[in-house]
Structures are given as structure tokens and as C-alpha cells.
Scaffold this motif. Structure first.
Motif, PDB file in Angstrom:
ATOM      1  N   ALA A  25     -46.714 -12.663  13.298  1.00  0.00           N
ATOM      2  CA  ALA A  25     -47.204 -13.415  14.455  1.00  0.00           C
ATOM      3  C   ALA A  25     -46.089 -14.241  15.080  1.00  0.00           C
ATOM      4  O   ALA A  25     -45.957 -14.301  16.306  1.00  0.00           O
ATOM      5  CB  ALA A  25     -48.358 -14.327  14.033  1.00  0.00           C
ATOM      6  N   HIS A  26     -45.253 -14.844  14.252  1.00  0.00           N
ATOM      7  CA  HIS A  26     -44.155 -15.634  14.793  1.00  0.00           C
ATOM      8  C   HIS A  26     -43.083 -14.743  15.418  1.00  0.00           C
ATOM      9  O   HIS A  26     -42.439 -15.140  16.380  1.00  0.00           O
ATOM     10  CB  HIS A  26     -43.564 -16.536  13.723  1.00  0.00           C
ATOM     11  N   ALA A  27     -42.903 -13.548  14.884  1.00  0.00           N
ATOM     12  CA  ALA A  27     -41.974 -12.608  15.512  1.00  0.00           C
ATOM     13  C   ALA A  27     -42.484 -12.202  16.886  1.00  0.00           C
ATOM     14  O   ALA A  27     -41.709 -12.066  17.836  1.00  0.00           O
ATOM     15  CB  ALA A  27     -41.783 -11.384  14.629  1.00  0.00           C
ATOM     16  N   ARG A  28     -43.778 -12.014  17.001  1.00  0.00           N
ATOM     17  CA  ARG A  28     -44.361 -11.682  18.309  1.00  0.00           C
ATOM     18  C   ARG A  28     -44.176 -12.841  19.290  1.00  0.00           C
ATOM     19  O   ARG A  28     -43.885 -12.629  20.462  1.00  0.00           O
ATOM     20  CB  ARG A  28     -45.853 -11.354  18.125  1.00  0.00           C
ATOM     21  N   LEU A  29     -44.330 -14.067  18.802  1.00  0.00           N
ATOM     22  CA  LEU A  29     -44.094 -15.234  19.654  1.00  0.00           C
ATOM     23  C   LEU A  29     -42.634 -15.315  20.082  1.00  0.00           C
ATOM     24  O   LEU A  29     -42.335 -15.686  21.217  1.00  0.00           O
ATOM     25  CB  LEU A  29     -44.485 -16.518  18.922  1.00  0.00           C
ATOM     26  N   ALA A  30     -41.731 -14.964  19.171  1.00  0.00           N
ATOM     27  CA  ALA A  30     -40.313 -14.953  19.525  1.00  0.00           C
ATOM     28  C   ALA A  30     -40.042 -13.929  20.616  1.00  0.00           C
ATOM     29  O   ALA A  30     -39.280 -14.186  21.549  1.00  0.00           O
ATOM     30  CB  ALA A  30     -39.466 -14.651  18.284  1.00  0.00           C
ATOM     31  N   GLN A  31     -40.689 -12.770  20.523  1.00  0.00           N
ATOM     32  CA  GLN A  31     -40.523 -11.750  21.547  1.00  0.00           C
ATOM     33  C   GLN A  31     -41.057 -12.238  22.889  1.00  0.00           C
ATOM     34  O   GLN A  31     -40.417 -12.061  23.926  1.00  0.00           O
ATOM     35  CB  GLN A  31     -41.222 -10.459  21.143  1.00  0.00           C
ATOM     36  N   ILE A  32     -42.206 -12.876  22.867  1.00  0.00           N
ATOM     37  CA  ILE A  32     -42.788 -13.400  24.110  1.00  0.00           C
ATOM     38  C   ILE A  32     -41.882 -14.466  24.716  1.00  0.00           C
ATOM     39  O   ILE A  32     -41.645 -14.486  25.928  1.00  0.00           O
ATOM     40  CB  ILE A  32     -44.210 -13.935  23.851  1.00  0.00           C
ATOM     41  N   ALA A  33     -41.341 -15.352  23.888  1.00  0.00           N
ATOM     42  CA  ALA A  33     -40.454 -16.404  24.391  1.00  0.00           C
ATOM     43  C   ALA A  33     -39.189 -15.802  24.996  1.00  0.00           C
ATOM     44  O   ALA A  33     -38.733 -16.228  26.060  1.00  0.00           O
ATOM     45  CB  ALA A  33     -40.109 -17.372  23.268  1.00  0.00           C
ATOM     46  N   ALA A  34     -38.623 -14.787  24.340  1.00  0.00           N
ATOM     47  CA  ALA A  34     -37.426 -14.134  24.873  1.00  0.00           C
ATOM     48  C   ALA A  34     -37.740 -13.418  26.182  1.00  0.00           C
ATOM     49  O   ALA A  34     -36.953 -13.461  27.132  1.00  0.00           O
ATOM     50  CB  ALA A  34     -36.856 -13.153  23.850  1.00  0.00           C
ATOM     51  N   LEU A  35     -38.896 -12.770  26.241  1.00  0.00           N
ATOM     52  CA  LEU A  35     -39.293 -12.095  27.478  1.00  0.00           C
ATOM     53  C   LEU A  35     -39.491 -13.108  28.605  1.00  0.00           C
ATOM     54  O   LEU A  35     -39.174 -12.826  29.765  1.00  0.00           O
ATOM     55  CB  LEU A  35     -40.567 -11.281  27.259  1.00  0.00           C
ATOM     56  N   MET A  36     -39.997 -14.287  28.266  1.00  0.00           N
ATOM     57  CA  MET A  36     -40.170 -15.320  29.285  1.00  0.00           C
ATOM     58  C   MET A  36     -38.822 -15.804  29.807  1.00  0.00           C
ATOM     59  O   MET A  36     -38.669 -16.033  31.008  1.00  0.00           O
ATOM     60  CB  MET A  36     -40.980 -16.494  28.715  1.00  0.00           C
ATOM     61  N   LEU A  37     -37.826 -15.938  28.923  1.00  0.00           N
ATOM     62  CA  LEU A  37     -36.504 -16.362  29.364  1.00  0.00           C
ATOM     63  C   LEU A  37     -35.874 -15.329  30.303  1.00  0.00           C
ATOM     64  O   LEU A  37     -35.311 -15.680  31.341  1.00  0.00           O
ATOM     65  CB  LEU A  37     -35.590 -16.575  28.153  1.00  0.00           C
ATOM     66  N   VAL A  38     -35.995 -14.053  29.943  1.00  0.00           N
ATOM     67  CA  VAL A  38     -35.452 -13.001  30.808  1.00  0.00           C
ATOM     68  C   VAL A  38     -36.254 -12.938  32.109  1.00  0.00           C
ATOM     69  O   VAL A  38     -35.689 -12.745  33.189  1.00  0.00           O
ATOM     70  CB  VAL A  38     -35.450 -11.640  30.081  1.00  0.00           C
ATOM     71  N   GLY A  39     -37.567 -13.122  32.012  1.00  0.00           N
ATOM     72  CA  GLY A  39     -38.413 -13.121  33.206  1.00  0.00           C
ATOM     73  C   GLY A  39     -38.048 -14.238  34.167  1.00  0.00           C
ATOM     74  O   GLY A  39     -38.124 -14.065  35.388  1.00  0.00           O
ATOM     75  N   LEU A  40     -37.635 -15.397  33.641  1.00  0.00           N
ATOM     76  CA  LEU A  40     -37.176 -16.479  34.509  1.00  0.00           C
ATOM     77  C   LEU A  40     -35.923 -16.062  35.283  1.00  0.00           C
ATOM     78  O   LEU A  40     -35.764 -16.404  36.455  1.00  0.00           O
ATOM     79  CB  LEU A  40     -36.876 -17.738  33.686  1.00  0.00           C
ATOM     80  N   GLY A  41     -35.049 -15.316  34.628  1.00  0.00           N
ATOM     81  CA  GLY A  41     -33.856 -14.827  35.310  1.00  0.00           C
ATOM     82  C   GLY A  41     -34.195 -13.848  36.419  1.00  0.00           C
ATOM     83  O   GLY A  41     -33.630 -13.901  37.518  1.00  0.00           O
ATOM     84  N   VAL A  42     -35.138 -12.947  36.138  1.00  0.00           N
ATOM     85  CA  VAL A  42     -35.577 -11.990  37.162  1.00  0.00           C
ATOM     86  C   VAL A  42     -36.187 -12.739  38.346  1.00  0.00           C
ATOM     87  O   VAL A  42     -35.868 -12.461  39.510  1.00  0.00           O
ATOM     88  CB  VAL A  42     -36.586 -10.982  36.577  1.00  0.00           C
TER      89      VAL A  42
END
Length: 160
Positions: free
Chosen positions: A40-57
Motif C-alpha cells: 500500500a505504501h509503495a502504491r502511495l509512493a507511485q501516486i506521489a511520484a506521478l503527481m510530481l511528474v504531473g505537476l511538471g506536465v
């Protein structure tokens, strides 16, 4: 100065999102075993990383749309970085470990080297020194989150 305020606001939004998602995960998996918690925490890490990249987009697309809507053709120059980050977003969704390695090699290492060179040669002014130190932090954190998500939060097995 405006960049620092924007960066700090984005970091605070990410931190708040992380705490909200982590709390949700804690409540949902409170009775589960440790493997489920790590996943579950790995999934949260993936979501957080995707959010950081999404902010760049979103950052590049806002500039592209704003300039193109204003009649300036120079807004097209913001589309390739948005496309590259969009491809990284897709890769991070499908293969997070590979995305972490790509972020580390293409963004984190060159930015870290550039920041160190800028600081040691004196190119970074005193007021911009903290920005020079923070710029490589975002790709490093993103790469770490993607790699962690790619491993599924698994701990290394001990050899007997």
C-alpha cells in the motif's frame, strides 16, 4: 523570487497530499499484514511520484496554452518538454522502476552536477543558492519514489 514561492507551494501541496493518502492507507490496511502495508505504501509512493511528474506536465502546458492563446507562436516550444514528461508519466504508471531509473539518469544526475558546478564556481548568487540546492531535489525524490514503487515496497530477503 516567484519561482521559489511556486516551488514551495507545490512542495506543500505534495506533502499535504502524501499525508492524506498515507492516513487513508493506514486506516484501510490497519488489520492487514506487513506485506500488504508495504504494498500500500509503495502504491502511495507511485501516486506521489506521478503527481510530481504531473505537476511538471501541467506547468509546461499552462505556458504553452497561455502563449498560444495570446497569439504567440513561441508557445510551441513548451510542448516537447510536456510531451517528454507525459511519456515519463505513462512509463511511471506502467513500469515505475524503469521510470525511476530514467528520471535518475536524465534529470537528477545532470541537475545535481550543474548545481554543484554552479555553487563551486560561484555562478550561483547567494540569494539563489537555496534554489540551486532545491532544484535537483525534486527529480531525486521522484526517482526514489518510482524505484520504491517499482519494488513493491518489498524488503530485501535475508540470506540464510
Amino acid at each position: 523570487m516567484g519561482f521559489g514561492i511556486l516551488f514551495t507551494a507545490a512542495a506543500l501541496v505534495m506533502l499535504l497530499s502524501w499525508f492524506v493518502l498515507a492516513h487513508k492507507s493506514r486506516v484501510q490496511y490497519a488489520s492487514s499484514g506487513t506485506a500488504a502495508k508495504r504494498a500500500a505504501h509503495a502504491r502511495l509512493a507511485q501516486i506521489a511520484a506521478l503527481m510530481l511528474v504531473g505537476l511538471g506536465v501541467a506547468f509546461f502546458l499552462i505556458f504553452a496554452v497561455g502563449e498560444l492563446a495570446g497569439g504567440e507562436t513561441s508557445g510551441v516550444q513548451h510542448l516537447p518538454p510536456a510531451g517528454i514528461l507525459g511519456a515519463l508519466l505513462w512509463l511511471g504508471w506502467k513500469r515505475p522502476r524503469a521510470a525511476g531509473i530514467v528520471v535518475l539518469l536524465l534529470f537528477a544526475v545532470p541537475l545535481t552536477i550543474a548545481s554543484i558546478v554552479g555553487i563551486t564556481t560561484g555562478d550561483a548568487r547567494t540569494g539563489e543558492l537555496w534554489i540551486a540546492l532545491l532544484i535537483p531535489l525534486v527529480p531525486i525524490v521522484t526517482a526514489g519514489l518510482f524505484v520504491w514503487a517499482g519494488t513493491g515496497g518489498r524488503a530485501k530477503r535475508r540470506m540464510p
